[in-house]
Scaffold this motif. Structure first.
Motif, short mmCIF file in Angstrom:
data_model
loop_
_atom_site.label_atom_id
_atom_site.label_comp_id
_atom_site.label_asym_id
_atom_site.label_seq_id
_atom_site.Cartn_x
_atom_site.Cartn_y
_atom_site.Cartn_z
N SER A 116 0.84 -1.19 0.00
CA SER A 116 0.00 0.00 0.00
C SER A 116 0.87 1.24 0.00
CB SER A 116 -0.91 0.02 1.23
OG SER A 116 -1.85 -1.03 1.17
N THR A 117 0.37 2.29 -0.64
CA THR A 117 1.08 3.56 -0.71
C THR A 117 0.10 4.69 -0.41
OG1 THR A 117 0.61 3.86 -3.06
CG2 THR A 117 2.65 2.69 -2.50
N THR A 118 0.65 5.87 -0.20
CA THR A 118 -0.19 7.05 -0.10
C THR A 118 -0.84 7.25 -1.47
OG1 THR A 118 1.34 8.01 1.50
CG2 THR A 118 -0.17 9.52 0.40
N ALA A 119 -2.14 7.51 -1.49
CA ALA A 119 -2.87 7.61 -2.75
C ALA A 119 -2.23 8.65 -3.66
CB ALA A 119 -4.33 7.97 -2.48
N GLY A 120 -2.04 8.25 -4.91
CA GLY A 120 -1.47 9.14 -5.91
C GLY A 120 0.05 9.21 -5.90
N GLN A 121 0.69 8.59 -4.92
CA GLN A 121 2.16 8.61 -4.83
C GLN A 121 2.65 7.16 -4.80
OE1 GLN A 121 3.37 11.05 -1.53
NE2 GLN A 121 1.92 12.64 -2.07
N TRP A 122 2.79 6.57 -5.97
CA TRP A 122 3.02 5.14 -6.07
C TRP A 122 4.34 4.65 -5.48
CZ3 TRP A 122 6.34 2.34 -9.50
CH2 TRP A 122 7.13 3.15 -10.32
N VAL A 161 -6.79 -0.48 -5.38
CA VAL A 161 -8.00 -0.07 -4.67
C VAL A 161 -7.64 1.14 -3.82
CG1 VAL A 161 -9.75 -0.75 -2.99
CG2 VAL A 161 -8.87 -2.43 -4.61
N THR A 162 -8.36 2.25 -4.01
CA THR A 162 -8.15 3.46 -3.22
C THR A 162 -9.19 3.49 -2.10
OG1 THR A 162 -7.36 4.61 -5.19
CG2 THR A 162 -7.98 5.98 -3.32
N TRP A 163 -8.72 3.74 -0.88
CA TRP A 163 -9.60 3.75 0.28
C TRP A 163 -9.10 4.74 1.32
CZ3 TRP A 163 -7.79 1.05 4.89
CH2 TRP A 163 -6.58 0.37 4.71
N ALA A 164 -10.01 5.18 2.18
CA ALA A 164 -9.67 6.13 3.22
C ALA A 164 -9.49 5.39 4.54
CB ALA A 164 -10.78 7.17 3.36
N HIS A 165 -8.42 5.77 5.24
CA HIS A 165 -8.17 5.18 6.57
C HIS A 165 -7.70 6.31 7.47
CE1 HIS A 165 -7.49 2.16 9.53
NE2 HIS A 165 -6.18 2.40 9.60
N GLY A 166 -8.53 6.67 8.43
CA GLY A 166 -8.21 7.84 9.25
C GLY A 166 -8.26 9.07 8.36
N GLU A 167 -7.23 9.86 8.41
CA GLU A 167 -7.14 11.07 7.60
C GLU A 167 -6.37 10.83 6.30
OE1 GLU A 167 -8.56 14.07 8.50
OE2 GLU A 167 -9.46 12.86 10.08
N LYS A 168 -6.04 9.61 6.01
CA LYS A 168 -5.15 9.31 4.88
C LYS A 168 -5.89 8.52 3.79
CE LYS A 168 -0.40 8.18 4.49
NZ LYS A 168 0.51 8.96 5.22
N LEU A 169 -5.62 8.89 2.54
CA LEU A 169 -6.09 8.10 1.40
C LEU A 169 -4.99 7.12 1.03
CD1 LEU A 169 -7.97 10.45 -1.09
CD2 LEU A 169 -8.89 8.56 0.21
#
Length: 194
Positions: A86-92, A155-163
């Motif tokens: 898993s990575t920060t969304a948009g930053q592979w 798969v993009t998902w939200a966890h806490g304040e992080k995508l």
């Protein structure tokens, strides 16, 4: 004797006089190089491990992963394959290592009306509630794993304040399109209900 023969005889005599035995291997120097190389490799591995732990410390604000509910509902889709991280969304390339999200493993995915259950033998299982799903797409890479175009289900998902973007590869890559369509329909439906 001809001059050429004389030259050959004198050359053979000179070579015979200069013939020496082969030098003996300097075992101490060779052993020193091997020990030095082994210490260098051990240092590199130690530094990599410390970097991994440091990244986990930086991401310690990430909340605990949700567990699979007792009754998640009827299965819509199932898939077996590999979890690639898993990575920060948009930053592979910004890998997330907290809560073992950075550990690659075999994975079994089950999609229900409640969300997406990710079962990972040898690593922590987690659950993505349907309300946290933000979408899905086909991609070619995620944090250290590059495949052919469209070879990775992200798969993009939200966890806490992080995508978060999580990458999966099915044992049967033809399933990816069905997963993307179904997940995107679910996220559009939930966004409309909000």
């Amino acid at each position: 004797m001809t001059p050429a023969t004389q030259l050959a005889v004198s050359l053979a005599t000179t070579l015979a006089d200069e013939k020496k035995s082969a030098e003996v291997t300097d075992w101490a120097a060779r052993l020193g190089w091997l020990v030095g190389l082994a210490l260098f490799v051990a240092l590199v591995y130690w530094l990599m491990r410390e970097g991994w732990k440091w990244r986990g410390t930086l991401q310690s604000d990430l909340p605990e992963l949700p567990e699979v509910p007792d009754d998640p509902g009827a299965e819509k889709l199932t898939m077996s394959g590999r979890y690639h991280g898993s990575t920060t969304a948009g930053q592979w390339l910004d890998r997330i290592v907290a809560h073992s999200l950075g550990s690659r493993s075999r994975a079994g995915l089950t999609l229900t009306d409640a969300g997406l259950a990710v079962e990972r033998p040898g690593a922590t299982d987690f659950f993505i509630p349907v309300a946290a799903l933000r979408g899905a797409r086909l991609d070619k890479g995620i944090a250290g794993k590059v495949l052919t175009e469209g070879g990775l289900l992200v798969v993009t998902w939200a966890h806490g304040e992080k995508l978060i973007d999580s990458g999966f590869r099915s044992d049967h890559a033809a399933e990816h399109t069905t997963w993307v369509d179904t997940l995107n329909q679910m996220t559009n439906h939930t966004e409309g209900a909000r």
